[in-house]
Write a protein that holds these residues in place. Structure first.
Motif, mmCIF file in Angstrom:
data_model
loop_
_atom_site.group_PDB
_atom_site.id
_atom_site.type_symbol
_atom_site.label_atom_id
_atom_site.label_comp_id
_atom_site.label_asym_id
_atom_site.label_seq_id
_atom_site.Cartn_x
_atom_site.Cartn_y
_atom_site.Cartn_z
ATOM 1 N N ASP A 100 17.377 29.481 56.498
ATOM 2 C CA ASP A 100 17.064 30.136 57.777
ATOM 3 C C ASP A 100 15.687 29.688 58.238
ATOM 4 N N LYS A 101 15.575 29.374 59.517
ATOM 5 C CA LYS A 101 14.276 28.974 60.054
ATOM 6 C C LYS A 101 13.433 30.204 60.354
ATOM 7 N N LEU A 102 12.144 30.066 60.127
ATOM 8 C CA LEU A 102 11.194 31.088 60.543
ATOM 9 C C LEU A 102 10.791 30.793 61.982
ATOM 10 N N ALA A 103 10.399 31.803 62.706
ATOM 11 C CA ALA A 103 9.883 31.589 64.059
ATOM 12 C C ALA A 103 8.582 30.801 63.936
ATOM 13 N N TYR A 104 8.574 29.593 64.448
ATOM 14 C CA TYR A 104 7.452 28.678 64.279
ATOM 15 C C TYR A 104 7.018 28.169 65.642
ATOM 16 N N THR A 105 5.809 28.522 66.047
ATOM 17 C CA THR A 105 5.274 28.112 67.336
ATOM 18 C C THR A 105 3.873 27.565 67.137
ATOM 19 N N PRO A 106 3.749 26.317 66.690
ATOM 20 C CA PRO A 106 2.421 25.754 66.420
ATOM 21 C C PRO A 106 1.686 25.378 67.706
ATOM 22 N N PHE A 107 0.435 25.076 67.539
ATOM 23 C CA PHE A 107 -0.378 24.511 68.611
ATOM 24 C C PHE A 107 0.244 23.164 68.988
ATOM 25 N N THR A 150 1.924 19.880 64.947
ATOM 26 C CA THR A 150 3.344 20.215 64.830
ATOM 27 C C THR A 150 3.874 19.980 63.423
ATOM 28 N N GLU A 151 3.126 19.257 62.616
ATOM 29 C CA GLU A 151 3.501 19.029 61.219
ATOM 30 C C GLU A 151 2.769 19.980 60.278
ATOM 31 N N ASP A 152 1.679 20.572 60.736
ATOM 32 C CA ASP A 152 0.873 21.464 59.910
ATOM 33 C C ASP A 152 1.462 22.873 59.893
ATOM 34 N N PRO A 153 1.203 23.613 58.818
ATOM 35 C CA PRO A 153 1.707 24.989 58.772
ATOM 36 C C PRO A 153 0.890 25.936 59.649
ATOM 37 N N THR A 154 1.556 26.977 60.093
ATOM 38 C CA THR A 154 0.876 28.111 60.720
ATOM 39 C C THR A 154 0.370 28.984 59.582
ATOM 40 N N TYR A 167 3.161 28.661 56.663
ATOM 41 C CA TYR A 167 4.522 28.141 56.707
ATOM 42 C C TYR A 167 4.671 27.077 57.786
ATOM 43 N N PRO A 168 5.408 26.022 57.448
ATOM 44 C CA PRO A 168 5.886 25.117 58.478
ATOM 45 C C PRO A 168 7.213 25.689 59.009
ATOM 46 N N GLN A 169 8.050 24.905 59.583
ATOM 47 C CA GLN A 169 9.237 25.425 60.255
ATOM 48 C C GLN A 169 10.194 26.232 59.399
ATOM 49 N N PHE A 170 10.440 25.835 58.171
ATOM 50 C CA PHE A 170 11.588 26.384 57.475
ATOM 51 C C PHE A 170 11.317 27.514 56.497
ATOM 52 N N LYS A 171 10.199 27.478 55.793
ATOM 53 C CA LYS A 171 9.978 28.501 54.774
ATOM 54 C C LYS A 171 8.493 28.680 54.512
ATOM 55 N N ILE A 172 8.169 29.806 53.952
ATOM 56 C CA ILE A 172 6.792 30.076 53.561
ATOM 57 C C ILE A 172 6.475 29.180 52.369
ATOM 58 N N THR A 173 5.409 28.397 52.500
ATOM 59 C CA THR A 173 5.040 27.462 51.433
ATOM 60 C C THR A 173 3.911 27.993 50.564
ATOM 61 N N ASP A 174 3.056 28.826 51.124
ATOM 62 C CA ASP A 174 1.957 29.421 50.364
ATOM 63 C C ASP A 174 1.872 30.896 50.724
ATOM 64 N N GLU A 175 1.608 31.702 49.710
ATOM 65 C CA GLU A 175 1.476 33.150 49.921
ATOM 66 C C GLU A 175 0.508 33.674 48.870
ATOM 67 N N TRP A 176 -0.300 34.666 49.224
ATOM 68 C CA TRP A 176 -1.298 35.166 48.286
ATOM 69 C C TRP A 176 -1.621 36.635 48.586
ATOM 70 N N PHE A 191 -8.401 39.938 60.580
ATOM 71 C CA PHE A 191 -7.181 39.149 60.784
ATOM 72 C C PHE A 191 -7.600 37.732 61.139
ATOM 73 N N ALA A 192 -6.915 36.749 60.558
ATOM 74 C CA ALA A 192 -7.194 35.343 60.862
ATOM 75 C C ALA A 192 -5.882 34.630 61.135
ATOM 76 N N VAL A 193 -5.924 33.690 62.067
ATOM 77 C CA VAL A 193 -4.738 32.915 62.432
ATOM 78 C C VAL A 193 -5.161 31.485 62.727
ATOM 79 N N SER A 194 -4.291 30.525 62.382
ATOM 80 C CA SER A 194 -4.531 29.138 62.772
ATOM 81 C C SER A 194 -3.192 28.442 63.002
ATOM 82 N N ASN A 195 -3.237 27.428 63.836
ATOM 83 C CA ASN A 195 -2.079 26.631 64.236
ATOM 84 C C ASN A 195 -0.937 27.505 64.774
ATOM 85 N N TYR A 196 -1.281 28.342 65.715
ATOM 86 C CA TYR A 196 -0.294 29.226 66.346
ATOM 87 C C TYR A 196 -0.599 29.284 67.839
ATOM 88 N N LEU A 197 0.380 28.976 68.659
ATOM 89 C CA LEU A 197 0.245 28.973 70.117
ATOM 90 C C LEU A 197 -1.023 28.237 70.556
#
Length: 166
Positions: free
Chosen positions: A79-86, A93-97, A117-126, A5-11
């Motif tokens: 609809d906004k996605l739950a977005y809690t960046p670093f 705050t401008e970069d996607p999680t 995804y940034p605040q509003f929608k998923i921008t990349d998915e794979w 599992f990998a995560v970036s720009n979250y909390l």
């Protein structure tokens, strides 16, 4: 089974943090390993560290990814996605999680799925599949609204091998 599992720009995670269940070359406690054709994996793992080191945020990241996936079919446009960046840099705050997970299914197929995804929608998915001793093969990828499905997609393979309708 969870492989990584990998995560970036979250909390509290600005840069990518990576967790893996892949076994190292330790020869002790072989009974604690699960063997698949593409490698050996740990049956369990423990997160530990000092107070405020990110343990809870890491578990929260797994849960956030899960909730976004499960609720995505009920979201409406706008609809906004739950977005809690670093929050300790203005740029983040401008970069996607970004979330990415590798897993092995019951039939021992390995997949790598992720999205950003940034605040509003998923921008990349794979979604990639990985055969033993081979490179990742894309099943699908999406950038904003540009969507690509390949022949490696489980859906495409199913359609290719389905008998003709009578």
């Amino acid at each position: 089974m969870l492989v990584s599992f990998a995560v970036s720009n979250y909390l509290s995670f600005r840069n990518e943090r990576f967790f893996s269940m892949k076994a190292t070359s330790i020869s002790e406690h072989k009974e604690s390993l699960i063997e698949y054709p593409n490698g050996k994996y740990l049956r369990s793992a423990v997160l530990y560290g000092a107070n405020s080191s990110g343990k809870s945020n890491f578990i929260s990241a797994l849960n956030r990814m899960r909730r976004i996936i499960l609720s995505s079919v009920t979201l409406n446009d706008g609809d906004k996605l739950a977005y809690t960046p670093f929050l300790l840099t203005d740029k983040s705050t401008e970069d996607p999680t970004r979330f990415e997970i590798d897993f092995i299914t019951d039939d021992e197929t390995t997949f790598r799925y992720g999205f950003s995804y940034p605040q509003f929608k998923i921008t990349d998915e794979w979604l990639f599949t990985h055969a033993r001793n081979a490179t990742d093969t894309p099943c699908f990828s999406r950038a904003v609204q540009e969507f690509h499905v390949t022949a490696a997609s489980p859906t495409a393979q199913h359609k290719q091998h389905s008998p003709p309708a009578t």
